[in-house]
Design a protein around this motif. Structure first.
Motif, PDB file in Angstrom:
ATOM      1  N   SER A 123      -5.112  -8.478   8.599  1.00 35.37           N
ATOM      2  CA  SER A 123      -4.759  -7.775   7.360  1.00 35.37           C
ATOM      3  C   SER A 123      -3.506  -6.936   7.569  1.00 35.37           C
ATOM      4  N   PHE A 124      -3.433  -6.270   8.707  1.00 34.42           N
ATOM      5  CA  PHE A 124      -2.252  -5.484   9.064  1.00 34.42           C
ATOM      6  C   PHE A 124      -1.009  -6.378   9.065  1.00 34.42           C
ATOM      7  N   LEU A 125      -1.082  -7.518   9.747  1.00 26.02           N
ATOM      8  CA  LEU A 125       0.066  -8.429   9.818  1.00 26.02           C
ATOM      9  C   LEU A 125       0.455  -8.959   8.433  1.00 26.02           C
ATOM     10  N   LYS A 126      -0.530  -9.249   7.630  1.00 29.12           N
ATOM     11  CA  LYS A 126      -0.262  -9.738   6.268  1.00 29.12           C
ATOM     12  C   LYS A 126       0.472  -8.674   5.459  1.00 29.12           C
ATOM     13  N   LEU A 127       0.041  -7.431   5.588  1.00 30.89           N
ATOM     14  CA  LEU A 127       0.681  -6.334   4.858  1.00 30.89           C
ATOM     15  C   LEU A 127       2.083  -6.037   5.384  1.00 30.89           C
ATOM     16  N   VAL A 128       2.273  -6.117   6.682  1.00 26.15           N
ATOM     17  CA  VAL A 128       3.617  -5.918   7.248  1.00 26.15           C
ATOM     18  C   VAL A 128       4.553  -6.987   6.708  1.00 26.15           C
ATOM     19  N   LYS A 129       4.061  -8.206   6.650  1.00 33.80           N
ATOM     20  CA  LYS A 129       4.870  -9.323   6.145  1.00 33.80           C
ATOM     21  C   LYS A 129       5.255  -9.087   4.681  1.00 33.80           C
ATOM     22  N   LYS A 130       4.338  -8.545   3.926  1.00 35.12           N
ATOM     23  CA  LYS A 130       4.545  -8.335   2.484  1.00 35.12           C
ATOM     24  C   LYS A 130       5.318  -7.042   2.194  1.00 35.12           C
ATOM     25  N   GLU A 131       4.976  -5.950   2.879  1.00 31.04           N
ATOM     26  CA  GLU A 131       5.483  -4.619   2.530  1.00 31.04           C
ATOM     27  C   GLU A 131       6.486  -4.029   3.525  1.00 31.04           C
ATOM     28  N   GLY A 132       6.377  -4.440   4.785  1.00 32.39           N
ATOM     29  CA  GLY A 132       7.127  -3.771   5.847  1.00 32.39           C
ATOM     30  C   GLY A 132       6.230  -2.727   6.493  1.00 32.39           C
ATOM     31  N   TYR A 133       6.435  -2.510   7.783  1.00 34.09           N
ATOM     32  CA  TYR A 133       5.548  -1.629   8.543  1.00 34.09           C
ATOM     33  C   TYR A 133       5.452  -0.218   7.965  1.00 34.09           C
ATOM     34  N   ARG A 134       6.578   0.348   7.598  1.00 33.97           N
ATOM     35  CA  ARG A 134       6.621   1.738   7.141  1.00 33.97           C
ATOM     36  C   ARG A 134       5.714   2.001   5.927  1.00 33.97           C
ATOM     37  N   LYS A 135       5.499   0.989   5.107  1.00 31.65           N
ATOM     38  CA  LYS A 135       4.719   1.169   3.878  1.00 31.65           C
ATOM     39  C   LYS A 135       3.228   0.875   4.034  1.00 31.65           C
ATOM     40  N   VAL A 136       2.821   0.346   5.163  1.00 30.41           N
ATOM     41  CA  VAL A 136       1.412  -0.013   5.360  1.00 30.41           C
ATOM     42  C   VAL A 136       0.582   1.242   5.602  1.00 30.41           C
ATOM     43  N   THR A 137      -0.550   1.305   4.917  1.00 33.15           N
ATOM     44  CA  THR A 137      -1.468   2.434   5.069  1.00 33.15           C
ATOM     45  C   THR A 137      -2.843   1.925   5.508  1.00 33.15           C
ATOM     46  N   ILE A 153      -4.959  -1.519   4.470  1.00 27.54           N
ATOM     47  CA  ILE A 153      -5.583  -2.410   5.458  1.00 27.54           C
ATOM     48  C   ILE A 153      -7.062  -2.592   5.126  1.00 27.54           C
ATOM     49  N   CYS A 154      -7.739  -1.508   4.824  1.00 22.06           N
ATOM     50  CA  CYS A 154      -9.163  -1.574   4.486  1.00 22.06           C
ATOM     51  C   CYS A 154      -9.399  -2.411   3.236  1.00 22.06           C
ATOM     52  N   LYS A 155      -8.553  -2.231   2.253  1.00 23.51           N
ATOM     53  CA  LYS A 155      -8.691  -3.008   1.007  1.00 23.51           C
ATOM     54  C   LYS A 155      -8.457  -4.493   1.287  1.00 23.51           C
ATOM     55  N   GLU A 156      -7.405  -4.803   2.033  1.00 23.82           N
ATOM     56  CA  GLU A 156      -7.082  -6.196   2.363  1.00 23.82           C
ATOM     57  C   GLU A 156      -8.192  -6.841   3.198  1.00 23.82           C
ATOM     58  N   ALA A 157      -8.746  -6.065   4.125  1.00 23.64           N
ATOM     59  CA  ALA A 157      -9.789  -6.573   5.019  1.00 23.64           C
ATOM     60  C   ALA A 157     -11.182  -6.514   4.388  1.00 23.64           C
ATOM     61  N   GLU A 158     -11.268  -5.849   3.244  1.00 19.50           N
ATOM     62  CA  GLU A 158     -12.548  -5.643   2.552  1.00 19.50           C
ATOM     63  C   GLU A 158     -13.538  -4.914   3.454  1.00 19.50           C
ATOM     64  N   LEU A 159     -13.018  -3.813   4.043  1.00 17.60           N
ATOM     65  CA  LEU A 159     -13.811  -2.964   4.921  1.00 17.60           C
ATOM     66  C   LEU A 159     -13.699  -1.510   4.474  1.00 17.60           C
ATOM     67  N   THR A 160     -14.616  -0.699   4.918  1.00 16.38           N
ATOM     68  CA  THR A 160     -14.539   0.728   4.617  1.00 16.38           C
ATOM     69  C   THR A 160     -13.655   1.410   5.655  1.00 16.38           C
ATOM     70  N   ARG A 161     -13.176   2.611   5.298  1.00 19.77           N
ATOM     71  CA  ARG A 161     -12.380   3.388   6.250  1.00 19.77           C
ATOM     72  C   ARG A 161     -13.192   3.714   7.497  1.00 19.77           C
ATOM     73  N   SER A 162     -14.475   4.006   7.306  1.00 21.13           N
ATOM     74  CA  SER A 162     -15.307   4.337   8.468  1.00 21.13           C
ATOM     75  C   SER A 162     -15.404   3.138   9.422  1.00 21.13           C
ATOM     76  N   THR A 163     -15.448   1.926   8.879  1.00 16.73           N
ATOM     77  CA  THR A 163     -15.454   0.734   9.740  1.00 16.73           C
ATOM     78  C   THR A 163     -14.133   0.622  10.483  1.00 16.73           C
ATOM     79  N   PHE A 164     -13.022   0.871   9.786  1.00 23.14           N
ATOM     80  CA  PHE A 164     -11.707   0.861  10.433  1.00 23.14           C
ATOM     81  C   PHE A 164     -11.710   1.837  11.610  1.00 23.14           C
TER      82      PHE A 164
END
Length: 195
Positions: free
Chosen positions: A23-37, A41-52
């Motif tokens: 999910s991180f790599l997908k977001l970097v590809k789409k947004e650039g590293y600086r914009k990834v939060t 990542i949790c939304k893309e991975a369909e996980l909770t923050r606590s799981t992250f």
């Protein structure tokens, strides 16, 4: 009686870590590293923050693990050839020049490697990964001191990264010709320094 054995990671944990990194790599590809939060990542991975947070403390931790994965791709490759710099040889055996050429082979990592916010950080990680094996190899081939070999090493890593970046980490015939040229240059330098 307690043992010091490491616990085996179960499949769910491996899956969760993999989905976070993907999910991180997908977001970097789409947004650039600086914009990834972390939220993205949790939304893309369909996980909770606590799981992250069970697996990573920060986005930098995810980045480091992704880079470690990329650098491990070349774990078994040999940094040395026997002087055969033909394009066919390089297509099978890669390069004398360190890891940034080899990890760029995976399309999965190409966008990450091209991110302008990460260049120096990635170079630093590559240097840390390659230093132990490459500096002694340079010293052995040239007879240089460790400090002098370190200078050559820094030059090789930065130069290799710059050339690969100019090719967008795409290994086409033009890239192979450039690598062939660089390998000849490096070997000639080693030979000259050894005299």
């Amino acid at each position: 009686m307690p043992t010091n054995k490491k616990r085996k990671t179960d499949r769910r944990t491996i899956y969760t870590i993999t989905i976070i990194k993907d999910s991180f790599l997908k977001l970097v590809k789409k947004e650039g590293y600086r914009k990834v939060t972390i939220t993205q990542i949790c939304k893309e991975a369909e996980l909770t923050r606590s799981t992250f947070y069970l697996h990573f403390n920060s986005i930098t931790d995810v980045l480091n693990e992704v880079l470690d994965d990329a650098l491990m791709l070349d774990q078994d490759s040999d940094n040395c050839t026997n002087g055969d710099f033909s394009i066919d040889y390089l297509k099978k055996n890669e390069s004398l020049i360190p890891a940034c050429q080899r990890i760029g082979n995976s399309e999965k990592y190409q966008k990450l490697l091209m991110d302008p916010d990460l260049s120096e950080y990635i170079i630093g990680r590559i240097m840390a990964h390659e230093r132990k094996q490459t500096i002694p190899s340079i010293m052995k081939k040239t007879g240089l001191s460790q400090k002098e070999a370190e200078t050559i090493f820094i030059y090789m890593i930065h130069g290799s990264f710059a050339v690969n970046r100019a090719h967008h980490f795409i290994k086409d015939d033009s890239w192979f010709r450039d690598v062939q040229l660089l390998n000849k240059f490096v070997e000639a330098g080693y030979e000259k320094l050894a005299k």
